[in-house]
Scaffold this active site. Sequence first.
Site, PDB file in Angstrom:
ATOM      1  N   SER A   1      44.565  71.381  44.785  1.00  0.00           N
ATOM      2  CA  SER A   1      45.144  72.678  45.305  1.00  0.00           C
ATOM      3  C   SER A   1      46.021  73.290  44.058  1.00  0.00           C
ATOM      4  CB  SER A   1      46.138  72.524  46.550  1.00  0.00           C
ATOM      5  OG  SER A   1      45.079  72.585  47.556  1.00  0.00           O
TER       6      SER A   1
ATOM      7  N   LYS B   1      45.546  76.879  43.274  1.00  0.00           N
ATOM      8  CA  LYS B   1      45.978  78.020  43.790  1.00  0.00           C
ATOM      9  C   LYS B   1      46.799  78.732  42.693  1.00  0.00           C
ATOM     10  CE  LYS B   1      44.652  76.358  48.295  1.00  0.00           C
ATOM     11  NZ  LYS B   1      45.086  75.237  49.230  1.00  0.00           N
TER      12      LYS B   1
ATOM     13  N   SER C   1      50.222  76.096  51.324  1.00  0.00           N
ATOM     14  CA  SER C   1      48.798  75.588  50.525  1.00  0.00           C
ATOM     15  C   SER C   1      47.550  76.020  51.154  1.00  0.00           C
ATOM     16  CB  SER C   1      48.812  74.084  50.008  1.00  0.00           C
ATOM     17  OG  SER C   1      47.777  73.812  49.117  1.00  0.00           O
TER      18      SER C   1
ATOM     19  N   LYS D   1      53.275  73.667  42.343  1.00  0.00           N
ATOM     20  CA  LYS D   1      52.253  73.819  43.130  1.00  0.00           C
ATOM     21  C   LYS D   1      51.671  72.322  43.187  1.00  0.00           C
ATOM     22  CE  LYS D   1      49.366  75.129  46.189  1.00  0.00           C
ATOM     23  NZ  LYS D   1      49.762  73.871  46.766  1.00  0.00           N
TER      24      LYS D   1
END
Length: 330
Positions: free
Chosen positions: A111, A114, A168, A284
């Site tokens: 993730s 992202k 997320s 992140k």
Amino acid sequence: MRCTDNRRYRLAAIAAAGMLLFCSCGSKTYELEHPYDVYGTQIHYESLQPEGETATDSLSYFAKDLCTAEDVSISIPAALDSAAQAAGVFHLNEQTVTYSKNIYKKLYPASTTKILTAYTALKHANLTDIVTVSAQAANQAGDSSVCGLKAGDSLSLEELLYGLLLESGNDAAVAIAEHVSGSSEAFASLMNEEAAALGATHSHFSNPHGLHDDEHYTCVYDLYLMLNAALQDEKFQTIVSAHSHHAVYKDAGGNQVTQEWETTDKFLNGEVNPPDGVRVIGGKTGTTNAAGYCLALYSQNAAGEPVISIVLKADSSENLYGLMGELMQR
């Protein structure tokens, strides 16, 4: 050949290669504002510069504001050094790299993808855009990370970005992709264009969320380039630095829906304490079986200087945060 002839040859070769990028394709013809003369010489181009300035004085180098480094390891406790496949620490003011392990190795990003999703969306859409969530966006795998969107929900792109970067949400990622490009596949192509423009040459993206795909990969250095670029947008900084967000939007029937979305970053949510003197601003996380435990983090060191620290494919959450804590002190 004489020196002048050598220069002419090199310039002609470079110009010819460059012109291939601007050729006529089908019915489209691309015109250059300042085309090169393939027969020009260095002396010719220097004569076009303002008085007292040479050609090299006006050059703008791609990496002039970026950290650059050879792929070499720097001493760190052995137990932590072996806890992850790749990691790097990038000091933004000094443009130096103080820790580097396999920073060009292609790995799965999970993730942390992202970051690029948000960067691309912020470039190609407006925060106030109202997005209607499709059935496909809402119907993500039950074991994947989602922020609880339902088909027919309507919410602003800004709200979706909070769901994307804090919770997320893979559902938010697909909704954003469909809004910007019509489909996840088309948006992934746009992501690849944006990554290439940033110089991320060891990356390829197949989707907007980071669920595993053999052709979906990046490296520590490319992820640094993407995060560094995204941080230039104040809204991105605001979102990734939030501990939580109170989301308000409408469902398919026009009824108001509220949700509390919280960051998955354990430094920000208080589960793990950062080193003394270090301020974690945001970042992140990412986790899949193939990618391991990943984290891209933006912080300030004890001197108040901005630092990007990245770890890819750590073998556990505990070791991920242990290694990141050590790296933030570098």
